[in-house]
Scaffold this active site. Structure first.
Site, PDB file in Angstrom:
ATOM      1  N   GLY A 261       0.823  -1.194   0.000  1.00 55.62           N
ATOM      2  CA  GLY A 261       0.000   0.000   0.000  1.00 55.62           C
ATOM      3  C   GLY A 261       0.860   1.247   0.000  1.00 55.62           C
ATOM      4  N   ASP A 262       0.583   2.155   0.953  1.00 52.52           N
ATOM      5  CA  ASP A 262       1.352   3.396   1.033  1.00 52.52           C
ATOM      6  C   ASP A 262       2.359   3.362   2.172  1.00 52.52           C
ATOM      7  OD1 ASP A 262      -0.764   3.345   2.880  1.00 52.52           O
ATOM      8  OD2 ASP A 262      -0.678   5.516   3.133  1.00 52.52           O
ATOM      9  N   GLU A 263       2.705   2.168   2.636  1.00 48.45           N
ATOM     10  CA  GLU A 263       3.644   2.029   3.739  1.00 48.45           C
ATOM     11  C   GLU A 263       5.044   1.711   3.215  1.00 48.45           C
ATOM     12  OE1 GLU A 263       1.405   0.554   7.664  1.00 48.45           O
ATOM     13  OE2 GLU A 263       1.500  -0.963   6.095  1.00 48.45           O
TER      14      GLU A 263
END
Length: 360
Positions: A261-263
């Site tokens: 994801g956005d991690e």
């Protein structure tokens, strides 16, 4: 490729299993054939002694290959097929056996070398086998038949060797590509979670327990809103931009990865709290100062929240380090995002809220 690499098998574990299988199977065949038919040894004491001695050589070869493949010298692996060729040659000459049954053992070194050794060594073994077969048939058979048998054996083994070498090369290329894909995130070009975990385990296991290692977790603020405003292509562009900024802020030796994801995450081996905090703060400022370019033009303002944990200050194992850094990241988001938090405090100074950046 240098000589040392040429002598190294493609895969030591596989080469050990294959070499042991061929050697022990050959010894078993010799033993069974000798017990079942005295004529197999040529009907002489010399033939019997030679056959049993060669079987013993093969047994020793197989056992040595299995016991400690990682400690064996490189020359051992090149010598495995040569030993089998010599054993077969000696047995055929002593027992005066130039039959198909006697020559078939010469196929084994070619099969082994073509699959387990580097191409040049495989072709060298093929040449050894052809020369050994030529010696057997030319000494034991009439010339016309000897040439016919030699041509058939040489042609067959050459084709087999070439096909196996090419197949093995293609297999290695495919495996290398799969390893590359498993190690690199296709969107951002960062390392994957698997690579980060392996690097972290190495860093945590390699040094003394007091050796510091920092883990930095990064989360793009309001990433769902980014996707809602500019679509998934815009979200992807933001991730690529943030990943590039993060990579540029990290020192040499750091492992920069996308967890999903956005991690994102950074592993900093040998890095203490002060340095890790400085890297994290520099990254937060750099992202805030550089809006992300969008695929259809314009720029999107982006901020990130960051959590930092250090071994052994916050945890001593990988799971604990992740948990501590994740808790710090959660604190950064709860405190208003666009800032860094350190596991267990003290907190880094709160970032000033960014000025709204116009789109376009």
């Amino acid at each position: 490729m240098g000589l040392r690499q040429e002598l190294e098998p493609r895969d030591r574990a596989s080469a050990a299993r294959a070499g042991a299988a061929f050697a022990l199977a050959g010894a078993a065949v010799l033993g069974v054939a000798t017990a079942a038919s005295p004529a197999f040894t040529g009907g002489s004491t010399l033939g019997l002694v030679t056959t049993l001695a060669m079987a013993a050589v093969l047994v020793v070869l197989g056992v040595v290959a299995l016991r400690a493949p990682d400690r064996l010298p490189r020359l051992f692996w090149a010598g495995v097929p040569t030993v089998v060729v010599v054993v077969t040659l000696v047995l055929d000459l002593v027992t005066r056996d130039a039959s198909a049954g006697g020559q078939v053992f010469l196929c084994w070194p070619v099969l082994y070398a073509a699959y387990e050794l580097r191409p040049r060594l495989a072709y060298a073994v093929l040449l050894e086998v052809v020369l050994a077969d030529a010696l057997v048939v030319l000494l034991l058979l009439p010339l016309e038949r000897a040439l016919s048998d030699l041509a058939a054996v040489a042609a067959t083994l050459t084709v087999v060797c070439l096909l196996l070498v090419r197949a093995r090369d293609r297999e290695e290329r495919l495996n290398a590509e799969l390893r590359r894909q498993a190690a690199v995130d296709p969107l951002t070009g960062l390392a994957t979670r698997r690579v980060l975990d392996e690097a972290a385990r190495c860093a945590l296991d390699a040094g003394a327990s007091a050796q510091e290692t920092a883990l930095v977790l990064v989360d793009v603020d309001e990433f769902k809103a980014v996707n809602d405003a500019w679509g998934h292509p815009g979200g992807d562009a933001v991730l690529v931009h943030v990943a590039a900024v993060l990579r540029g802020c990290c020192r040499e030796g750091a492992t920069v990865a996308r967890l999903g994801g956005d991690e994102l995450a950074v592993l900093l081996p040998g890095c203490g709290l002060a340095v890790a905090s400085e890297v994290a703060e520099r990254f937060v400022r750099a992202v805030r100062a550089a809006p992300a370019p969008l695929p259809e033009g314009g720029h999107a303002p982006v901020t990130v929240s960051v959590g930092v944990a250090v071994r052994p200050r916050d945890a001593t194992d990988l799971r604990g380090l992740y948990a501590a850094a994740d808790a710090a990241l959660y604190e950064a988001k709860r405190a208003g995002r666009d800032r860094v938090r350190l596991a267990g405090g003290p907190a880094s100074p709160a970032a000033a809220p960014p000025e709204p950046a116009p789109v376009g």
